[in-house]
Design a protein around this motif. Structure first.
Motif, PDB file in Angstrom:
ATOM      1  N   MET A   1       0.837  -1.184   0.000  1.00 22.29           N
ATOM      2  CA  MET A   1       0.000   0.000   0.000  1.00 22.29           C
ATOM      3  C   MET A   1       0.885   1.251   0.000  1.00 22.29           C
ATOM      4  SD  MET A   1      -3.340   0.489   2.380  1.00 22.29           S
ATOM      5  CE  MET A   1      -2.661   1.595   3.598  1.00 22.29           C
ATOM      6  N   ASN A   2       0.387   2.311  -0.575  1.00 22.62           N
ATOM      7  CA  ASN A   2       1.157   3.536  -0.686  1.00 22.62           C
ATOM      8  C   ASN A   2       0.859   4.459   0.490  1.00 22.62           C
ATOM      9  OD1 ASN A   2       2.714   5.528  -1.650  1.00 22.62           O
ATOM     10  ND2 ASN A   2       1.406   6.053  -3.395  1.00 22.62           N
ATOM     11  N   LYS A   3       1.629   4.288   1.593  1.00 21.91           N
ATOM     12  CA  LYS A   3       1.339   5.059   2.801  1.00 21.91           C
ATOM     13  C   LYS A   3       1.959   6.455   2.686  1.00 21.91           C
ATOM     14  CE  LYS A   3       1.304   4.593   7.802  1.00 21.91           C
ATOM     15  NZ  LYS A   3       1.636   5.998   8.028  1.00 21.91           N
ATOM     16  N   LYS A   4       1.147   7.474   2.967  1.00 23.06           N
ATOM     17  CA  LYS A   4       1.665   8.836   2.859  1.00 23.06           C
ATOM     18  C   LYS A   4       2.541   9.180   4.052  1.00 23.06           C
ATOM     19  CE  LYS A   4      -1.688  11.130  -0.014  1.00 23.06           C
ATOM     20  NZ  LYS A   4      -2.739  12.109  -0.149  1.00 23.06           N
ATOM     21  N   LYS A   5       3.615   9.911   3.755  1.00 20.55           N
ATOM     22  CA  LYS A   5       4.503  10.418   4.803  1.00 20.55           C
ATOM     23  C   LYS A   5       3.826  11.642   5.445  1.00 20.55           C
ATOM     24  CE  LYS A   5       8.174  12.984   3.630  1.00 20.55           C
ATOM     25  NZ  LYS A   5       9.407  13.392   2.978  1.00 20.55           N
ATOM     26  N   THR A   6       4.068  11.879   6.734  1.00 19.85           N
ATOM     27  CA  THR A   6       3.571  13.103   7.384  1.00 19.85           C
ATOM     28  C   THR A   6       4.736  13.905   7.933  1.00 19.85           C
ATOM     29  OG1 THR A   6       1.494  12.051   8.013  1.00 19.85           O
ATOM     30  CG2 THR A   6       2.070  14.051   9.201  1.00 19.85           C
ATOM     31  N   ILE A   7       4.773  15.208   7.602  1.00 26.14           N
ATOM     32  CA  ILE A   7       5.786  16.112   8.152  1.00 26.14           C
ATOM     33  C   ILE A   7       5.108  16.900   9.275  1.00 26.14           C
ATOM     34  CG2 ILE A   7       7.598  17.744   7.490  1.00 26.14           C
ATOM     35  CD1 ILE A   7       6.488  17.786   4.710  1.00 26.14           C
ATOM     36  N   THR A   8       5.805  17.036  10.403  1.00 25.15           N
ATOM     37  CA  THR A   8       5.227  17.787  11.524  1.00 25.15           C
ATOM     38  C   THR A   8       5.933  19.128  11.645  1.00 25.15           C
ATOM     39  OG1 THR A   8       4.829  15.687  12.582  1.00 25.15           O
ATOM     40  CG2 THR A   8       4.615  17.618  13.965  1.00 25.15           C
ATOM     41  N   VAL A   9       5.148  20.188  11.581  1.00 27.17           N
ATOM     42  CA  VAL A   9       5.732  21.534  11.568  1.00 27.17           C
ATOM     43  C   VAL A   9       5.067  22.422  12.622  1.00 27.17           C
ATOM     44  CG1 VAL A   9       6.362  21.476   9.113  1.00 27.17           C
ATOM     45  CG2 VAL A   9       4.114  22.316   9.774  1.00 27.17           C
ATOM     46  N   ALA A  10       5.809  23.441  13.045  1.00 23.33           N
ATOM     47  CA  ALA A  10       5.271  24.475  13.929  1.00 23.33           C
ATOM     48  C   ALA A  10       5.132  25.742  13.096  1.00 23.33           C
ATOM     49  CB  ALA A  10       6.214  24.708  15.098  1.00 23.33           C
ATOM     50  N   LEU A  11       3.967  26.379  13.149  1.00 25.49           N
ATOM     51  CA  LEU A  11       3.678  27.507  12.264  1.00 25.49           C
ATOM     52  C   LEU A  11       3.115  28.688  13.039  1.00 25.49           C
ATOM     53  CD1 LEU A  11       1.889  25.477   9.455  1.00 25.49           C
ATOM     54  CD2 LEU A  11       4.279  26.201   9.511  1.00 25.49           C
ATOM     55  N   ALA A  12       3.371  29.890  12.516  1.00 25.31           N
ATOM     56  CA  ALA A  12       2.919  31.100  13.205  1.00 25.31           C
ATOM     57  C   ALA A  12       1.955  31.899  12.346  1.00 25.31           C
ATOM     58  CB  ALA A  12       4.119  31.978  13.538  1.00 25.31           C
ATOM     59  N   ILE A  13       0.891  32.365  12.991  1.00 29.32           N
ATOM     60  CA  ILE A  13       0.036  33.387  12.383  1.00 29.32           C
ATOM     61  C   ILE A  13       0.478  34.709  13.011  1.00 29.32           C
ATOM     62  CG2 ILE A  13      -2.301  34.278  12.128  1.00 29.32           C
ATOM     63  CD1 ILE A  13      -3.321  31.405  12.156  1.00 29.32           C
ATOM     64  N   ILE A  14       1.032  35.560  12.153  1.00 31.34           N
ATOM     65  CA  ILE A  14       1.570  36.852  12.604  1.00 31.34           C
ATOM     66  C   ILE A  14       0.836  37.949  11.845  1.00 31.34           C
ATOM     67  CG2 ILE A  14       3.634  38.330  12.621  1.00 31.34           C
ATOM     68  CD1 ILE A  14       5.322  35.784  12.875  1.00 31.34           C
ATOM     69  N   THR A  15       0.261  38.904  12.575  1.00 31.46           N
ATOM     70  CA  THR A  15      -0.462  40.002  11.925  1.00 31.46           C
ATOM     71  C   THR A  15       0.247  41.327  12.200  1.00 31.46           C
ATOM     72  OG1 THR A  15      -1.883  40.191  13.851  1.00 31.46           O
ATOM     73  CG2 THR A  15      -2.730  38.884  12.037  1.00 31.46           C
ATOM     74  N   ASN A  16      -0.111  42.343  11.408  1.00 28.85           N
ATOM     75  CA  ASN A  16       0.382  43.701  11.665  1.00 28.85           C
ATOM     76  C   ASN A  16      -0.801  44.592  12.051  1.00 28.85           C
ATOM     77  OD1 ASN A  16      -0.955  44.324   9.283  1.00 28.85           O
ATOM     78  ND2 ASN A  16       0.903  44.590   8.067  1.00 28.85           N
ATOM     79  N   ASP A  17      -0.553  45.882  12.171  1.00 28.38           N
ATOM     80  CA  ASP A  17      -1.611  46.804  12.621  1.00 28.38           C
ATOM     81  C   ASP A  17      -2.766  46.924  11.624  1.00 28.38           C
ATOM     82  OD1 ASP A  17      -0.351  47.331  14.991  1.00 28.38           O
ATOM     83  OD2 ASP A  17       0.672  49.129  14.263  1.00 28.38           O
ATOM     84  N   GLN A  18      -2.511  46.547  10.370  1.00 31.54           N
ATOM     85  CA  GLN A  18      -3.585  46.585   9.353  1.00 31.54           C
ATOM     86  C   GLN A  18      -4.353  45.262   9.286  1.00 31.54           C
ATOM     87  OE1 GLN A  18      -0.302  47.952   8.291  1.00 31.54           O
ATOM     88  NE2 GLN A  18      -1.291  49.758   9.149  1.00 31.54           N
ATOM     89  N   ASN A  19      -3.997  44.340  10.185  1.00 27.80           N
ATOM     90  CA  ASN A  19      -4.585  42.990  10.201  1.00 27.80           C
ATOM     91  C   ASN A  19      -4.226  42.188   8.943  1.00 27.80           C
ATOM     92  OD1 ASN A  19      -5.905  40.888  11.459  1.00 27.80           O
ATOM     93  ND2 ASN A  19      -7.929  41.470  10.702  1.00 27.80           N
ATOM     94  N   ASP A  20      -3.073  42.487   8.334  1.00 28.43           N
ATOM     95  CA  ASP A  20      -2.519  41.653   7.269  1.00 28.43           C
ATOM     96  C   ASP A  20      -1.830  40.456   7.927  1.00 28.43           C
ATOM     97  OD1 ASP A  20      -3.235  43.729   5.525  1.00 28.43           O
ATOM     98  OD2 ASP A  20      -1.260  44.667   5.707  1.00 28.43           O
ATOM     99  N   ILE A  21      -1.661  39.361   7.187  1.00 22.33           N
ATOM    100  CA  ILE A  21      -0.978  38.168   7.713  1.00 22.33           C
ATOM    101  C   ILE A  21       0.331  37.955   6.971  1.00 22.33           C
ATOM    102  CG2 ILE A  21      -1.057  35.644   7.932  1.00 22.33           C
ATOM    103  CD1 ILE A  21      -3.852  35.691   8.580  1.00 22.33           C
ATOM    104  N   LEU A  22       1.364  37.617   7.732  1.00 24.89           N
ATOM    105  CA  LEU A  22       2.691  37.397   7.148  1.00 24.89           C
ATOM    106  C   LEU A  22       2.782  35.985   6.555  1.00 24.89           C
ATOM    107  CD1 LEU A  22       5.461  38.885   7.078  1.00 24.89           C
ATOM    108  CD2 LEU A  22       6.092  37.474   9.028  1.00 24.89           C
TER     109      LEU A  22
END
Ligand SMILES: Nc1nc2c([nH]c(=O)n2[C@H]2C[C@H](O)[C@@H](COP(=O)(O)OP(=O)(O)OP(=O)(O)O)O2)c(=O)[nH]1
Length: 138
Positions: A1-22
């Protein structure tokens, strides 16, 4: 069977004063994605996030600067037959400084509610961050 690999990552939601996302795009990457990266065996997700933000964006944070939001698993961006499990954190304050990309980062962008449809965004971003951001429930 073709088992998918999983990558584990840590991610950030960072906003500025205009509420834009980086968002960032890696060299040879097709998609803009939340900043962050793989969690090493010796570190917590929060520690990995602080390290990656320092390496990728030269930003210095403490673990207490972030609030854990959720884990979200989906199709990985830029990888074939791979899933990504993101441990997603929100920066507790708006970022006011100018941001540049280092190491493998090709492009750094503040995504706005007016321009987000013009960019190819990683699945994790469109599934998890985008709906919360657009409905102002971040
Ligand atoms: N940063 C980030 N990576 C994502 C997202 N969605 C997604 O599938 N990925 C994938 C792309 C990469 O295969 C992987 C992250 O790897 P990486 O290359 O940033 O991590 P790293 O710096 O620790 O890795 P390495 O190349 O040094 O081994 O996760 C996302 O929203 N943000």
């Amino acid at each position: 069977m073709n088992k998918k690999k999983t990558i584990t990552v840590a991610l950030a939601i960072i906003t500025n004063d205009q509420n834009d996302i980086l968002v960032v795009r890696k060299k040879d990457g097709l998609y803009f994605a939340l900043p962050g990266g793989k969690i090493e065996a010796t570190e917590t997700a929060n520690e990995a996030l602080i390290r990656e933000l320092n390496e990728e964006l030269n930003l210095s944070f403490n673990t207490t600067d972030f609030t854990f939001l959720a884990n979200h698993t989906t199709k990985a961006a830029n990888e074939v037959n791979t899933m990504v499990e993101g441990h997603i954190f929100l920066l507790n304050k708006n970022l006011t400084q100018t941001v540049s990309g280092y190491a493998e980062i090709e492009e750094v962008l503040w995504l706005s509610k007016a321009n987000h449809m013009n960019y190819r965004l990683a699945h994790l971003f469109t599934e998890f961050a985008l709906p919360k951001w657009l409905s102002e429930t971040l």
